[in-house]
Design an enzyme around this catalytic site. Sequence first.
Site, mmCIF file in Angstrom:
data_model
loop_
_atom_site.group_PDB
_atom_site.id
_atom_site.type_symbol
_atom_site.label_atom_id
_atom_site.label_comp_id
_atom_site.label_asym_id
_atom_site.label_seq_id
_atom_site.Cartn_x
_atom_site.Cartn_y
_atom_site.Cartn_z
ATOM 1 N N HIS A 178 0.765 -1.127 0.115
ATOM 2 C CA HIS A 178 -0.059 -0.090 -0.036
ATOM 3 C C HIS A 178 0.784 1.240 -0.102
ATOM 4 C CE1 HIS A 178 -4.121 1.578 1.513
ATOM 5 N NE2 HIS A 178 -3.812 2.297 0.388
ATOM 6 N N GLY A 179 0.570 2.165 -0.848
ATOM 7 C CA GLY A 179 1.404 3.261 -0.904
ATOM 8 C C GLY A 179 2.916 3.168 -1.320
#
Lengths: 346, 258
Positions: B40-41
């Site tokens: 994530h990210g």
Amino acid sequence: MSETDTTSVSNRSEIIFLYDAEDCNPNGNPLSANNKPRIDETTGQAVVTDVRLKRYLRDQLDDDDEGIYVRNPSKAPYDNVPTRDELFQHVTGLDEDEVDEMDGETVTDAFLTNATDVRYFGATCSFSENFQKALGEGFPGQFIGPVQFEHARSLHTVATKTESKQLSTVVASSEGDQQGTFASDNRLEYAFIRFHGIVNEVAAETTNLSSTDVERLDSLMWRALKNQTLTRSKAGHHPRLYLRVEYGTDEYHNGRLDDGIRLDETASKTDTELRNITDAVLNVDGFLTELANDAAHIETVYVKADRHIKVAVDGEVTGPDTLIMELKAAVGEDAVTEIDVYGTSE
Amino acid sequence: MRLLVDLVAKADAAPDPTYHHKLRGRIWQALRGTPFDEEHGNGEPIGFVYSNIFPWGAMAADDERQVLIASPREELLTAIAEDFKDNPAFNIGDRPFEIKDLRVLDIDVGEPTTKGTLETATGVVVRLFDAHREEFGIEDDHDAPTYWRPKHAIQPFRQAIADNLQYKHERFLPDYLPGPTDVEGHLFTDYELLKTYSLPVTVTTDVEIDLVLSKWRFEYCVRDDDHRRHLNLALDTGIGGRNGLGFGFLNRRQADAH
């Protein structure tokens, strides 16, 4: 409905078909827990039954609008599993009254003309008492298929993939059979599978298998592996090498040609390290020797090779072009035909 | 591979054109605690794209809706499916749904020589990078990203989506297979622009940007196995950028289904 020429094939053929399977289940054993891949426990090789291969081929024939008798319930347009009477009526387009008015030989011809898969693989035909009566005594109870494959084995020992071993069943789909669902599964890291089959011209007479049918096999097998392996457990299959050796000598075939194609131990990665086609090298020395020995009996070698395969000839690792060259050296320039699967001269 | 999610509306609600980040939030919620959460990210495309909730429009309680989530990564879809099965609440902003069923769809553009049509079900975000601006002589004298607009003509669009798909090919498929820019020929035989529009989109918390989007109809004729793989990858990942927000989702036209 399909049409076929009525001339039975007159030459015997020997087929060798290699494909590989990455991160998937080449052939689940329905009798095991979670449909485990079939593995020969003594040798550690993956096993794929002839029934699995024939299912791919029948499904591809169905997609190609060729009539087939043994239909796949998940692909056919009906809700319930049909009876054999219904399968017969579906493939021939004949109802019981029409069948009743025809003699056994005419019904047999109608059946074989329309049921392409029966011409290849035969079928057992046991119908309801009334329908059997309508068919008459001239209709055989069984057709022996002139195209037969042995069970295939991988060219190496296989490793079961562990990451997805414990996947729990997460979906209860009402249409699960049609689309596939996420369920417990077992996979193999990699398997290079080798099938061996025979087209028997003697048995071809009883099912009206024609030379057109045999030629169709050359692209059908390749396309079936491409198109019928898109489901979740089968995605990762790729056809790699197809060879059909057509003999000119009556009732003759080598029978061991497949044994001449193996993984090259020196040039390939070890069995546990195999993950995709770049890790594997096919040693074809034994095959080429057998072919050269049988050159006088061989009329044509039909070949389709994936461009990603690597081949070891006399200790040298080369590509598919060299394989074609070596085939020509073994049986003669004019006796090798490269198959154009899609008619696009890829 | 695609996951088709059958939904039932739990309340009356108006359509929400700003659904993108809310739907993304529900998918990431499903991935919480899985190995994918760590991605994530991290700036790399995780490899999923999703449709809008369709049919589009106002809904009444008990109305049926669907959403499609596509990915080339089966394990990722499996992780999402596991959560959807265990947690059927599917609340997208002010639009509450319940998940009724999940199915796996295997979509394929077809074998070589097959002709067909792909349509963008959500807008396509195409950013033209310096290399594209230089190659096609696009002058932009400010520092803001250049999003493709019709005034730039079709060539930079064609090149940018091929470059983008090449990047995804390198990320998700084996190295030995050639990607879309490694082979001769374009992805599509015809690129029909249906419309362009701009949309304010929440890309990360508290950051909203105006994206320039376009909708397209693409005709294709599958040249060979490589081309087939490229088009199927486009169906799995979406085309252009911002796929993680659902942009660039492609559908094969039903009339072409076989």
